[in-house]
Design a protein around this motif. Structure first.
Motif, PDB file in Angstrom:
ATOM      1  N   UNK A   1       0.837  -1.198   0.000  1.00 64.21           N
ATOM      2  CA  UNK A   1       0.000   0.000   0.000  1.00 64.21           C
ATOM      3  C   UNK A   1       0.871   1.246   0.000  1.00 64.21           C
ATOM      4  N   UNK A   2       0.283   2.378  -0.355  1.00 68.51           N
ATOM      5  CA  UNK A   2       1.090   3.608  -0.393  1.00 68.51           C
ATOM      6  C   UNK A   2       1.810   3.840   0.937  1.00 68.51           C
ATOM      7  N   UNK A   3       3.071   4.203   0.854  1.00 70.17           N
ATOM      8  CA  UNK A   3       3.886   4.371   2.057  1.00 70.17           C
ATOM      9  C   UNK A   3       3.349   5.478   2.957  1.00 70.17           C
ATOM     10  N   UNK A   4       2.743   6.491   2.382  1.00 69.84           N
ATOM     11  CA  UNK A   4       2.145   7.548   3.195  1.00 69.84           C
ATOM     12  C   UNK A   4       1.040   6.971   4.076  1.00 69.84           C
ATOM     13  N   UNK A   5       0.173   6.160   3.476  1.00 69.15           N
ATOM     14  CA  UNK A   5      -0.914   5.538   4.246  1.00 69.15           C
ATOM     15  C   UNK A   5      -0.366   4.568   5.281  1.00 69.15           C
ATOM     16  N   UNK A   6       0.647   3.792   4.899  1.00 69.61           N
ATOM     17  CA  UNK A   6       1.244   2.843   5.841  1.00 69.61           C
ATOM     18  C   UNK A   6       1.885   3.578   7.014  1.00 69.61           C
ATOM     19  N   UNK A   7       2.508   4.719   6.749  1.00 70.49           N
ATOM     20  CA  UNK A   7       3.146   5.489   7.815  1.00 70.49           C
ATOM     21  C   UNK A   7       2.117   5.986   8.825  1.00 70.49           C
ATOM     22  N   UNK A   8       0.996   6.470   8.320  1.00 74.22           N
ATOM     23  CA  UNK A   8      -0.063   6.952   9.214  1.00 74.22           C
ATOM     24  C   UNK A   8      -0.654   5.782   9.987  1.00 74.22           C
ATOM     25  N   UNK A   9      -0.949   4.679   9.279  1.00 71.02           N
ATOM     26  CA  UNK A   9      -1.533   3.519   9.943  1.00 71.02           C
ATOM     27  C   UNK A   9      -0.602   2.982  11.033  1.00 71.02           C
ATOM     28  N   UNK A  10       0.665   2.822  10.693  1.00 72.03           N
ATOM     29  CA  UNK A  10       1.608   2.237  11.649  1.00 72.03           C
ATOM     30  C   UNK A  10       1.881   3.154  12.838  1.00 72.03           C
ATOM     31  N   UNK A  11       1.547   4.420  12.713  1.00 74.09           N
ATOM     32  CA  UNK A  11       1.669   5.329  13.846  1.00 74.09           C
ATOM     33  C   UNK A  11       0.769   4.937  15.004  1.00 74.09           C
ATOM     34  N   UNK A  12      -0.256   4.155  14.736  1.00 73.49           N
ATOM     35  CA  UNK A  12      -1.173   3.745  15.802  1.00 73.49           C
ATOM     36  C   UNK A  12      -0.878   2.335  16.321  1.00 73.49           C
ATOM     37  N   UNK A  13       0.169   1.734  15.833  1.00 77.51           N
ATOM     38  CA  UNK A  13       0.544   0.394  16.280  1.00 77.51           C
ATOM     39  C   UNK A  13       1.677   0.488  17.302  1.00 77.51           C
ATOM     40  N   UNK A  14       1.999  -0.626  17.942  1.00 77.86           N
ATOM     41  CA  UNK A  14       3.102  -0.597  18.912  1.00 77.86           C
ATOM     42  C   UNK A  14       4.501  -0.596  18.275  1.00 77.86           C
ATOM     43  N   UNK A  15       4.596  -0.470  16.946  1.00 77.07           N
ATOM     44  CA  UNK A  15       5.906  -0.478  16.287  1.00 77.07           C
ATOM     45  C   UNK A  15       6.785   0.631  16.847  1.00 77.07           C
ATOM     46  N   UNK A  16       8.020   0.299  17.120  1.00 78.83           N
ATOM     47  CA  UNK A  16       8.973   1.287  17.641  1.00 78.83           C
ATOM     48  C   UNK A  16       9.436   2.207  16.514  1.00 78.83           C
ATOM     49  N   UNK A  17       9.629   3.481  16.825  1.00 80.18           N
ATOM     50  CA  UNK A  17      10.078   4.416  15.800  1.00 80.18           C
ATOM     51  C   UNK A  17      11.397   4.009  15.134  1.00 80.18           C
ATOM     52  N   UNK A  18      12.328   3.441  15.901  1.00 79.17           N
ATOM     53  CA  UNK A  18      13.605   3.015  15.309  1.00 79.17           C
ATOM     54  C   UNK A  18      13.389   1.882  14.310  1.00 79.17           C
ATOM     55  N   UNK A  19      12.513   0.936  14.641  1.00 86.68           N
ATOM     56  CA  UNK A  19      12.214  -0.162  13.716  1.00 86.68           C
ATOM     57  C   UNK A  19      11.537   0.379  12.471  1.00 86.68           C
ATOM     58  N   UNK A  20      10.651   1.338  12.652  1.00 90.87           N
ATOM     59  CA  UNK A  20       9.992   1.966  11.503  1.00 90.87           C
ATOM     60  C   UNK A  20      11.033   2.628  10.604  1.00 90.87           C
ATOM     61  N   UNK A  21      11.932   3.410  11.191  1.00 89.20           N
ATOM     62  CA  UNK A  21      12.933   4.147  10.413  1.00 89.20           C
ATOM     63  C   UNK A  21      13.862   3.199   9.655  1.00 89.20           C
ATOM     64  N   UNK A  22      14.357   2.169  10.321  1.00 87.79           N
ATOM     65  CA  UNK A  22      15.285   1.239   9.672  1.00 87.79           C
ATOM     66  C   UNK A  22      14.599   0.487   8.534  1.00 87.79           C
ATOM     67  N   UNK A  23      13.392   0.014   8.775  1.00 83.64           N
ATOM     68  CA  UNK A  23      12.665  -0.739   7.753  1.00 83.64           C
ATOM     69  C   UNK A  23      12.320   0.154   6.572  1.00 83.64           C
ATOM     70  N   UNK A  24      11.871   1.359   6.861  1.00 83.60           N
ATOM     71  CA  UNK A  24      11.534   2.305   5.801  1.00 83.60           C
ATOM     72  C   UNK A  24      12.779   2.648   4.972  1.00 83.60           C
TER      73      UNK A  24
END
Length: 166
Positions: A123-146
């Motif tokens: 899905x579009x990364x913009x939408x995934x970024x907003x969606x994942x903001x509400x999950x327990x994903x850690x910001x560092x894991x988000x940044x590295x994966x992105x």
């Protein structure tokens, strides 16, 4: 060197404005200059990752704000029960969607979804970024994966003109 800095700026801008994709800049720059494609791709990925992390953190803060939570509870309309066959048919997709959301809130599944989104755009990364903001994903894991996903995508795009013989 300037082309690499501009690639980072274009990546950052494209994180917020989806109608300004970094891919055309990368292809045009590699085809018309002697800028190193891998450096351009990594710079664009880094710029876009910074922007997506800001979106992720912004969504996380907005979603968790007490003001928004009160507002959502107060403005939520009452959902009437849907009797009969139509109600049953409409409840199935809703239940499947709820199960999908439940699965995506697990860290391993959300990381996989983010990586696929960062590489493919679906899905579009913009939408995934907003969606994942509400999950327990850690910001560092988000940044590295992105960053990993966007680097794969942008380096591949930047190498395309060389592979085509330009």
């Amino acid at each position: 060197m300037i082309a690499v800095l501009v690639a980072a700026a274009v990546g950052l801008l494209s994180a917020f404005l989806p109608f300004t994709p970094a891919e055309p800049y990368l292809i045009a720059t590699v085809a018309t200059t002697s800028a190193p494609p891998v450096a351009l791709g990594v710079a664009a990925a880094a710029g876009q990752t910074v922007g997506k992390v800001l979106i992720f953190l912004g969504a996380r803060g907005a979603i968790r704000s007490t003001w928004l939570q009160r507002r959502l509870r107060r403005d939520a309309p009452a959902v009437p029960a849907r009797p009969g066959r139509l109600g049953t048919m409409l409840a199935r997709p809703k239940a499947a969607g709820a199960r999908l959301v439940e699965v995506l809130e697990r860290p391993h599944q959300s990381t996989g979804m983010l990586l696929v989104s960062a590489v493919t755009g679906l899905p579009p990364l913009l939408a995934a970024s907003v969606y994942l903001g509400r999950t327990p994903m850690r910001p560092a894991a988000f940044a590295v994966t992105c960053l990993l996903g966007r680097a794969i995508r942008f380096v591949t795009v930047a190498l395309a003109p060389q592979l085509a013989g330009y």
